[in-house]
Design a protein around this motif. Structure first.
Motif, short mmCIF file in Angstrom:
data_model
loop_
_atom_site.label_atom_id
_atom_site.label_comp_id
_atom_site.label_asym_id
_atom_site.label_seq_id
_atom_site.Cartn_x
_atom_site.Cartn_y
_atom_site.Cartn_z
N LEU A 124 0.86 -1.17 0.00
CA LEU A 124 0.00 0.00 0.00
C LEU A 124 0.90 1.23 0.00
CD1 LEU A 124 -2.84 1.19 0.18
CD2 LEU A 124 -2.69 0.99 2.67
N ILE A 125 0.82 2.03 -1.06
CA ILE A 125 1.71 3.17 -1.24
C ILE A 125 0.91 4.47 -1.08
CG2 ILE A 125 3.23 4.37 -2.85
CD1 ILE A 125 3.68 1.58 -4.16
N PRO A 126 1.27 5.31 -0.05
CA PRO A 126 0.57 6.58 0.15
C PRO A 126 1.17 7.69 -0.72
CG PRO A 126 2.14 6.22 1.91
CD PRO A 126 2.22 5.01 1.01
N ASN A 127 0.34 8.64 -1.10
CA ASN A 127 0.80 9.77 -1.89
C ASN A 127 -0.02 11.00 -1.54
OD1 ASN A 127 2.09 11.23 -4.05
ND2 ASN A 127 0.22 10.93 -5.23
N ILE A 128 0.65 12.07 -1.09
CA ILE A 128 -0.04 13.35 -0.84
C ILE A 128 -0.16 14.07 -2.18
CG2 ILE A 128 0.13 15.60 0.28
CD1 ILE A 128 1.57 14.18 2.60
N LEU A 129 -1.37 14.47 -2.53
CA LEU A 129 -1.60 15.13 -3.82
C LEU A 129 -1.03 16.54 -3.80
CD1 LEU A 129 -5.21 13.89 -4.55
CD2 LEU A 129 -3.04 12.87 -5.24
N TYR A 130 -0.26 16.85 -4.81
CA TYR A 130 0.45 18.13 -4.92
C TYR A 130 -0.51 19.31 -4.80
CZ TYR A 130 3.35 21.87 -6.72
OH TYR A 130 4.03 23.05 -6.85
N GLY A 131 -0.11 20.29 -3.98
CA GLY A 131 -0.87 21.52 -3.86
C GLY A 131 -2.06 21.46 -2.91
N THR A 132 -2.28 20.33 -2.22
CA THR A 132 -3.45 20.22 -1.35
C THR A 132 -3.13 20.38 0.13
OG1 THR A 132 -3.30 17.81 -1.11
CG2 THR A 132 -4.56 18.66 -3.00
N THR A 133 -1.86 20.45 0.48
CA THR A 133 -1.48 20.53 1.89
C THR A 133 -1.74 21.93 2.45
OG1 THR A 133 0.22 18.85 1.57
CG2 THR A 133 0.40 20.20 3.55
N LYS A 134 -2.41 21.99 3.60
CA LYS A 134 -2.67 23.26 4.28
C LYS A 134 -2.21 23.11 5.73
CE LYS A 134 -6.79 24.23 1.58
NZ LYS A 134 -8.24 24.24 1.60
N VAL A 135 -1.48 24.12 6.22
CA VAL A 135 -1.02 24.15 7.60
C VAL A 135 -1.54 25.44 8.21
CG1 VAL A 135 0.99 24.16 9.11
CG2 VAL A 135 1.07 22.87 6.96
N GLU A 136 -2.28 25.33 9.30
CA GLU A 136 -2.84 26.53 9.91
C GLU A 136 -2.92 26.38 11.43
OE1 GLU A 136 -7.54 26.00 9.21
OE2 GLU A 136 -6.34 26.08 7.38
N PRO A 137 -2.86 27.49 12.16
CA PRO A 137 -2.99 27.42 13.61
C PRO A 137 -4.41 26.98 13.99
CG PRO A 137 -2.75 29.69 12.89
CD PRO A 137 -2.65 28.84 11.68
N TYR A 138 -4.50 26.27 15.08
CA TYR A 138 -5.79 25.79 15.58
C TYR A 138 -5.82 26.07 17.08
CZ TYR A 138 -9.65 22.60 16.62
OH TYR A 138 -10.84 22.06 17.04
N THR A 139 -6.68 26.97 17.51
CA THR A 139 -6.77 27.37 18.91
C THR A 139 -8.15 27.05 19.45
OG1 THR A 139 -5.22 29.17 18.49
CG2 THR A 139 -6.51 29.32 20.50
N TYR A 140 -8.19 26.50 20.65
CA TYR A 140 -9.45 26.21 21.30
C TYR A 140 -9.26 26.31 22.82
CZ TYR A 140 -7.43 21.55 21.94
OH TYR A 140 -6.61 20.50 22.27
N SER A 141 -10.36 26.29 23.56
CA SER A 141 -10.31 26.38 25.02
C SER A 141 -10.70 25.05 25.64
CB SER A 141 -11.25 27.46 25.53
OG SER A 141 -10.83 28.72 25.08
N LYS A 142 -10.02 24.71 26.71
CA LYS A 142 -10.33 23.50 27.48
C LYS A 142 -10.78 23.95 28.87
CE LYS A 142 -7.50 19.52 26.39
NZ LYS A 142 -6.32 18.77 26.76
N THR A 143 -11.88 23.41 29.35
CA THR A 143 -12.32 23.71 30.71
C THR A 143 -11.58 22.79 31.66
OG1 THR A 143 -14.50 24.33 29.88
CG2 THR A 143 -14.32 23.85 32.23
#
Length: 119
Positions: A53-72
């Motif tokens: 089984l060979i994985p491949n990330i499709l070119y141009g689809t990667t997104k990296v962004e900050p993710y902030t949330y609150s924990k009680t």
């Protein structure tokens, strides 16, 4: 003489002895089976039927962004407070290709979407 199987027949042979996998992890509103559990059940069968089984990330689809949330949370004395958590969300589109080995003469491609959070 060994039975000659195409990729779909090999995948069926791999799938048949693997019982239903129990979801062993939970996060972000989902319950799922982790990759290590899946691979522990099928790796030996993949070797037996010479399938990879060979994985491949499709070119141009990667997104990296900050993710902030609150924990009680609560202190030892019972006071409730909100803790801000900063993580990184990584998303991408992938395809996974099942191939026969060692000559890659037969293949089956599956499209997939992936999300990952890093701490």
């Amino acid at each position: 003489m060994a039975e000659k199987l195409n990729i779909y027949q090999k995948l069926a042979k791999i799938r048949k002895p693997v019982e239903v996998l129990q979801k062993n992890k939970q996060g972000f509103g989902y319950r799922y089976v982790t990759e290590d559990v899946i691979l522990s059940k099928i790796t030996g069968l993949m070797d037996k039927y010479q399938v990879s089984l060979i994985p491949n990330i499709l070119y141009g689809t990667t997104k990296v962004e900050p993710y902030t949330y609150s924990k009680t949370k609560s202190t030892k004395d019972g006071k409730i407070y909100e803790e801000k958590v900063n993580e990184i969300l990584v998303t991408c589109d992938m395809d996974w290709q099942w191939v026969t080995t060692p000559w890659f003469t037969n293949a089956c491609k599956i499209l997939f979407y992936k999300e990952a959070i890093t701490v």
